[in-house]
Design a protein around this motif. Structure first.
Motif, PDB file in Angstrom:
ATOM      1  N   ALA A 104       0.827  -1.208   0.000  1.00 55.16           N
ATOM      2  CA  ALA A 104       0.000   0.000   0.000  1.00 55.16           C
ATOM      3  C   ALA A 104       0.860   1.257   0.000  1.00 55.16           C
ATOM      4  CB  ALA A 104      -0.926   0.013   1.208  1.00 55.16           C
ATOM      5  N   TYR A 105       0.315   2.272  -0.625  1.00 57.01           N
ATOM      6  CA  TYR A 105       0.914   3.612  -0.627  1.00 57.01           C
ATOM      7  C   TYR A 105      -0.048   4.546   0.102  1.00 57.01           C
ATOM      8  CZ  TYR A 105       1.822   8.321  -2.403  1.00 57.01           C
ATOM      9  OH  TYR A 105       2.040   9.674  -2.513  1.00 57.01           O
ATOM     10  N   THR A 106       0.498   5.349   1.004  1.00 56.71           N
ATOM     11  CA  THR A 106      -0.312   6.279   1.789  1.00 56.71           C
ATOM     12  C   THR A 106       0.193   7.691   1.573  1.00 56.71           C
ATOM     13  OG1 THR A 106      -0.697   4.596   3.486  1.00 56.71           O
ATOM     14  CG2 THR A 106      -1.160   6.873   4.091  1.00 56.71           C
ATOM     15  N   ILE A 107      -0.720   8.601   1.301  1.00 51.53           N
ATOM     16  CA  ILE A 107      -0.392  10.017   1.183  1.00 51.53           C
ATOM     17  C   ILE A 107      -1.248  10.777   2.176  1.00 51.53           C
ATOM     18  CG2 ILE A 107      -2.076  10.335  -0.701  1.00 51.53           C
ATOM     19  CD1 ILE A 107      -0.226  12.537  -1.779  1.00 51.53           C
ATOM     20  N   GLY A 108      -0.647  11.764   2.815  1.00 48.49           N
ATOM     21  CA  GLY A 108      -1.381  12.531   3.825  1.00 48.49           C
ATOM     22  C   GLY A 108      -0.985  13.985   3.812  1.00 48.49           C
ATOM     23  N   ALA A 164      -4.963   9.208   2.792  1.00 52.57           N
ATOM     24  CA  ALA A 164      -5.564   8.266   1.834  1.00 52.57           C
ATOM     25  C   ALA A 164      -4.568   7.133   1.603  1.00 52.57           C
ATOM     26  CB  ALA A 164      -5.902   8.970   0.531  1.00 52.57           C
ATOM     27  N   LYS A 165      -5.033   5.921   1.777  1.00 56.16           N
ATOM     28  CA  LYS A 165      -4.189   4.736   1.621  1.00 56.16           C
ATOM     29  C   LYS A 165      -4.726   3.913   0.453  1.00 56.16           C
ATOM     30  CE  LYS A 165      -2.242   0.932   4.367  1.00 56.16           C
ATOM     31  NZ  LYS A 165      -2.236   0.291   5.700  1.00 56.16           N
ATOM     32  N   PHE A 166      -3.838   3.515  -0.459  1.00 55.70           N
ATOM     33  CA  PHE A 166      -4.250   2.806  -1.667  1.00 55.70           C
ATOM     34  C   PHE A 166      -3.386   1.569  -1.881  1.00 55.70           C
ATOM     35  CE2 PHE A 166      -4.826   7.359  -2.309  1.00 55.70           C
ATOM     36  CZ  PHE A 166      -6.169   7.442  -2.674  1.00 55.70           C
ATOM     37  N   THR A 167      -4.019   0.506  -2.305  1.00 58.01           N
ATOM     38  CA  THR A 167      -3.291  -0.640  -2.837  1.00 58.01           C
ATOM     39  C   THR A 167      -3.504  -0.662  -4.351  1.00 58.01           C
ATOM     40  OG1 THR A 167      -5.154  -2.169  -2.645  1.00 58.01           O
ATOM     41  CG2 THR A 167      -3.702  -1.938  -0.723  1.00 58.01           C
ATOM     42  N   TYR A 182      -8.942   0.779  -0.745  1.00 55.36           N
ATOM     43  CA  TYR A 182      -8.499   2.150  -0.476  1.00 55.36           C
ATOM     44  C   TYR A 182      -9.174   2.608   0.812  1.00 55.36           C
ATOM     45  CZ  TYR A 182     -13.015   3.519  -2.534  1.00 55.36           C
ATOM     46  OH  TYR A 182     -14.350   3.654  -2.812  1.00 55.36           O
ATOM     47  N   LYS A 183      -8.465   3.412   1.570  1.00 53.37           N
ATOM     48  CA  LYS A 183      -8.953   3.863   2.873  1.00 53.37           C
ATOM     49  C   LYS A 183      -8.753   5.374   2.993  1.00 53.37           C
ATOM     50  CE  LYS A 183      -8.126   1.545   6.720  1.00 53.37           C
ATOM     51  NZ  LYS A 183      -7.440   1.014   7.928  1.00 53.37           N
ATOM     52  N   ILE A 184      -9.817   6.076   3.332  1.00 50.79           N
ATOM     53  CA  ILE A 184      -9.781   7.530   3.522  1.00 50.79           C
ATOM     54  C   ILE A 184     -10.055   7.825   4.994  1.00 50.79           C
ATOM     55  CG2 ILE A 184     -10.693   9.752   2.783  1.00 50.79           C
ATOM     56  CD1 ILE A 184      -9.431   8.153   0.530  1.00 50.79           C
ATOM     57  N   LYS A 185      -9.198   8.646   5.598  1.00 50.39           N
ATOM     58  CA  LYS A 185      -9.391   9.008   7.006  1.00 50.39           C
ATOM     59  C   LYS A 185      -9.219  10.511   7.184  1.00 50.39           C
ATOM     60  CE  LYS A 185      -6.260   6.413   8.857  1.00 50.39           C
ATOM     61  NZ  LYS A 185      -5.441   5.837   9.934  1.00 50.39           N
ATOM     62  N   PHE A 186     -10.050  11.060   8.068  1.00 53.33           N
ATOM     63  CA  PHE A 186      -9.965  12.481   8.419  1.00 53.33           C
ATOM     64  C   PHE A 186     -10.070  12.598   9.938  1.00 53.33           C
ATOM     65  CE2 PHE A 186     -12.178  16.376   9.665  1.00 53.33           C
ATOM     66  CZ  PHE A 186     -11.349  17.339   9.135  1.00 53.33           C
ATOM     67  N   LYS A 187      -9.190  13.418  10.496  1.00 54.55           N
ATOM     68  CA  LYS A 187      -9.243  13.669  11.938  1.00 54.55           C
ATOM     69  C   LYS A 187      -8.852  15.114  12.191  1.00 54.55           C
ATOM     70  CE  LYS A 187      -7.546  12.177  16.449  1.00 54.55           C
ATOM     71  NZ  LYS A 187      -6.672  11.255  17.222  1.00 54.55           N
ATOM     72  N   ALA A 188      -9.606  15.770  13.066  1.00 50.45           N
ATOM     73  CA  ALA A 188      -9.319  17.172  13.380  1.00 50.45           C
ATOM     74  C   ALA A 188      -9.558  17.419  14.859  1.00 50.45           C
ATOM     75  CB  ALA A 188     -10.202  18.096  12.543  1.00 50.45           C
TER      76      ALA A 188
END
Length: 881
Positions: free
Chosen positions: A611-615, A638-641, A701-707
């Motif tokens: 997986a590749y993750t960009i943030g 966002a994490k993608f395979t 694919y995984k999308i995460k948001f935290k604030a």
């Protein structure tokens, strides 16, 4: 204090005159031989000192300055000066001279009565932990000479101390008694009766017609009427706070245009020993409005630019408080005001003063007079206090460089950056402006630092899951890998380069976890590019629990995850330099050996995830990472395979259909009780083969948001708002939902440190662990959610923020939920909770805490009866919420 000093001086003078007069009266023999109408000079034949108990006679003789053989005039100033000197020591209760004359020689006897010394002091009425503080404040220490002034001053100090804390009826009495165990010593008893705190029953205003009494009472920030249910602000009366509140009362009028408002009189009336009423008479005056506002002396900024910062227009209601804040906001070091506008652009020596130039009728005209001064540059920038941390680690975080323009904003940012390192106490990062030179336009800047513990050790042992669980964790947050082979650098490990090295081992009979992490925040040493590397391995063994509590472990049946991750994170300049862009590449190998989890249909085989993750993240919270009081921390990842199925010639729809048919047949055979072990084995083996084909390489694919947002409400009370969202999706519905990387919601969140199947454990207090996570409707097994959202509100209050330990209390409201798919997702279908908690951060052990949460809704587990979750206790170890 000045009055007491004057009284003591008067007493000293009176004593000196009395002693001198006594000396003259004790010269009968001399009067028979000589007349004192005219002074006569004698030779001092000898001096003896009597009455001494603890002092050396020769020491006293030397202090008098009288030497045998010297001429001495009687009467004269010599004797009176000696008496004054001895009284000035405040060591004696009586000083008298006696004489004997032989011809032209005079022999003197100095009779002294020493003051008693304090041997032991006993306090009544206060906790033992407060005694040392009182001793230090009053100086009631062993060996102290006891005087009436000492007793009176101590009584007055203690009574005033407790009255300032709201104990208006406080009484302090001090008694002394002889101590037979020592020479000329006494013991002291201090009896403190604080009584009850006096509360404010009513606050009554007279003369207010323009503003209501409720608005004026609200302006008194610290002095409040006693009201049932008000727990966030007490009603105790403290004089210093009350005096400050009277100024706030005038500011309240000034905010509403009443420039001439004043307090005519105020008084406190006692209702009884526990309650008082406060009466405040005010004169409001007339309402005023802003007229013309002219700028004088500005060359760096135009009138239009200054007006944009000032934000006040002609005709606006006069607001003296707002005007002061827009000129210089003392409550915010980074406030949007004219003073900061100049100081952030190099004009350290600038001064801005608003002056009323006319007040006709109800309109006030102003001139804002500006002395810009010379543009200021930094000459030297120094740091001190970094005994373990190397200089280059500190200087690379400093925004103020020699030769740059002076900028207050850069100084504030530097304080935050140094606090965020975690190597120094954020509360004690102090900038020090040195050697200001307005003529040359230069200034030196220093930063005083206090190092705090940067390493943590985790050593735990406990019983759970049918056996002993041991944990060893070592985290070195200021590591130096380049000194790894330098024996002299071990203290106890190489430190000082700002790197992070962490090793964690956890083991029991049923599982083992190994992890190693390394991080370099400045890869190459020139730019803030963070490099991360982590290695991990998890093993889970099959465990069978017997009725008698016996646990049988079969290590031939196991499931393991081996993973490696490499990452880079770079600070970017747009939209601002608080943003960080990160990239990481990770690989996990899932290995099954005769082990079934329920998520997979196969118990033997492997599955792979590349997986590749960009943030993108922005962190402006601070100044302390442990207890932020302002700013925000926002992250989107966002994490993608790779979408393997799009490049494969496999018919995944057919594989999934065949799997569904086999599962249906298995259930039917089980319901009908059909026999045939060979058929059952064939179906199970075929099902495992199909799943092996589908999940040999995981794709998702995984999308995460935290604030997180932090804001200081009043004093030390801080408000935190948290929002989270996560979604796990798939490229190809024919492949099916990925069985790993799912969201498990509910409970304490401790599973974040132990990820058996790549899951993410989301804390939601007030509910049992994983109890808000979707379950398989057929098997009843928790399988994890594909989407979740969560919201938290917290009020935090620190008890102490010292380097040795930071402790704060909190109260929270929380809501969240997890769902099987996007079609079921409803952001308003939330499980709610509320509660209180406590956090303790110690540098050597990390964050520890406890929460008591009440869940208002039922959870999602089918075996639970409907109704609220109720009270749950959660422990926090090594996490930060």
């Amino acid at each position: 204090m000045n009055n007491l000093t004057s009284v003591n001086r008067a007493r000293l003078a009176l004593r000196s005159l009395t002693a001198l007069f006594a000396f003259l009266l004790t010269l009968p023999a001399l009067a028979q031989e000589v007349s004192f109408e005219e002074p006569k000079t004698y030779i001092l034949g000898g001096l003896t000192v009597t009455g001494l108990q603890s002092y050396n006679e020769q020491t006293v003789k030397t202090y008098t300055g009288l030497i045998e053989g010297q001429p001495i005039t009687v009467p004269g100033d010599q004797i009176s000066e000696v008496i004054k000197k001895l009284w000035g020591l405040d060591l004696f209760t009586d000083v008298s001279f006696y004489y004997q004359i032989e011809g032209d020689r005079i022999f003197l006897e100095l009779a002294i009565s020493e003051r008693p010394s304090l041997n032991n002091v006993t306090f009544y009425g206060i906790p033992k932990r407060k005694i040392q503080e009182i001793v230090d404040d009053t100086d009631l220490k062993k060996g102290k000479k006891i005087t009436q002034s000492l007793i009176a001053n101590s009584e007055n100090y203690l009574e005033n101390k407790y009255r300032k804390q709201g104990f208006l009826n406080a009484q302090v009495t001090i008694a002394t008694s002889a101590d037979t165990s020592g020479t000329n010593s006494q013991n002291m008893v201090v009896n403190i009766k604080k009584g009850d705190r006096v509360k404010v029953k009513n606050i009554i205003f007279n003369g207010n017609e323009k503003l209501k009494g409720s608005a004026l009472r609200g302006a008194l920030k610290n002095t409040k009427e006693r009201r049932p249910g008000r727990f966030w602000k007490k009603s105790k009366f403290i004089e210093a706070d009350y005096e400050e509140d009277l100024k706030s009362l005038i500011d309240k009028y000034a905010e509403n245009g009443y420039r001439d408002a004043r307090v005519l009189s105020d008084s406190v009336a006692r209702r009884n020993d526990k309650r008082i009423d406060i009466y405040i008479d005010v004169e409001e005056g007339n309402r005023y409005y802003f007229g013309d506002i002219d700028y004088v002396g500005n060359t760096v900024y135009t009138d239009r630019q200054l007006n944009q910062v000032l934000g006040i227009k002609k005709g606006d209601t006069y607001n003296g408080v707002l005007l002061r804040k827009r000129i210089a906001d003392d409550s915010k070091p980074d406030g949007q005001d004219i003073t900061n506008l100049y100081q952030n652009n190099g004009y350290l020596f600038s001064t801005i003063n608003p002056v009323e130039v006319s007040a006709e009728n109800d309109t006030i005209d102003f001139e804002i007079r500006i002395i810009e001064g010379k543009e200021t540059f930094l000459n030297k920038v120094t740091v001190k206090g970094n005994n373990k941390t190397n200089d280059h680690v500190v200087f690379r975080e400093i925004r103020t460089k020699p030769g740059q323009k002076y900028s207050k904003d850069d100084i504030i940012r530097t304080i935050r950056e140094l606090g965020q390192l975690g190597f120094f106490d954020p509360e004690q990062v102090r900038p020090d402006i040195q050697n200001p030179n307005p003529n040359e336009g230069t200034v030196d800047l220093g930063f005083d630092l206090v190092e705090s513990g940067a390493s943590q050790i985790e050593l735990q042992g406990g019983y759970g899951g049918g056996g002993f669980i041991g944990t060893l964790g070592l985290s070195f947050n200021n590591f130096s890998i380049q000194n790894l082979f330098n024996k002299e650098a071990y203290q106890p490990v190489p430190m000082g380069d700002g790197q992070t090295f962490a090793l964690r081992l956890q083991a029991s009979r049923t599982f083992r976890v190994y992890s190693l992490n390394f991080s370099e925040p400045w890869l190459g040493g020139r730019k803030p590019v963070r490099f991360n590397m982590s290695l991990s391995r998890t093993q889970q063994f099959r465990a069978t629990f017997g009725q008698n509590g016996r646990v049988d472990v079969d290590k031939d049946q196991q499931f393991s995850i081996t993973g490696i991750s490499l990452g880079l994170a770079k600070r970017v300049q747009w939209p601002d330099d608080l943003f960080v862009l990160s990239h990481s590449l990770s690989y996990q190998l899932y290995d099954f050996r005769n082990y079934r989890t329920g998520l997979f249909n196969f118990g033997n085989g492997t599955s792979n995830a590349l997986a590749y993750t960009i943030g993108i993240a922005r962190n402006s919270s601070g100044p302390s990472p442990i207890f932020p009081i302002s700013g925000s921390n926002i992250a989107l990842t966002a994490k993608f395979t790779p979408p393997y199925s799009l490049f494969s010639d496999k018919d995944f729809a057919a594989l999934q259909d065949e799997s569904a048919d086999i599962i249906a047949e298995q259930r039917e055979r089980a319901q009908l009780g059909l026999g045939g072990e060979e058929r059952d084995e064939f179906l199970q083996n075929r099902l495992e083969e199909l799943d092996q084909e589908r999940f040999r390489w995981l794709e998702f694919y995984k999308i995460k948001f935290k604030a997180d947002w932090y804001n200081r409400i009043v004093g030390k009370l801080v408000f935190r708002f948290n929002s989270e969202f996560g979604f796990l999706g798939s490229y190809n519905p024919d492949v099916g939902r990925v069985p790993f990387e799912r969201f498990f919601v509910g409970g304490d969140g401790l599973g974040r440190n132990f990820t058996l199947d790549g899951r993410e454990v989301i804390q939601l207090r007030g509910y049992e662990n994983n109890s808000l996570t979707p379950v398989d409707p057929l098997t009843g097994q928790v399988e994890g959610g594909l989407i979740y959202n969560k919201f938290s509100l917290e009020l935090r209050y620190p008890l102490t923020l010292k380097p040795s330990a930071s402790i704060y209390m909190l109260t929270f409201l929380e809501a969240g939920n997890a769902f099987n798919n996007f079609q079921e997702f409803n952001p308003f279908q939330l499980r709610r909770s509320a509660g209180v908690g406590l956090r303790i951060f110690m540098p050597a052990f990390g964050l520890l805490g406890i929460d008591f949460g009440y869940g208002f809704d039922d959870d999602l587990r089918p075996d639970n009866t409907p109704g609220p979750s109720g009270w749950q206790t959660h422990f926090v170890i090594g996490q930060q919420f």
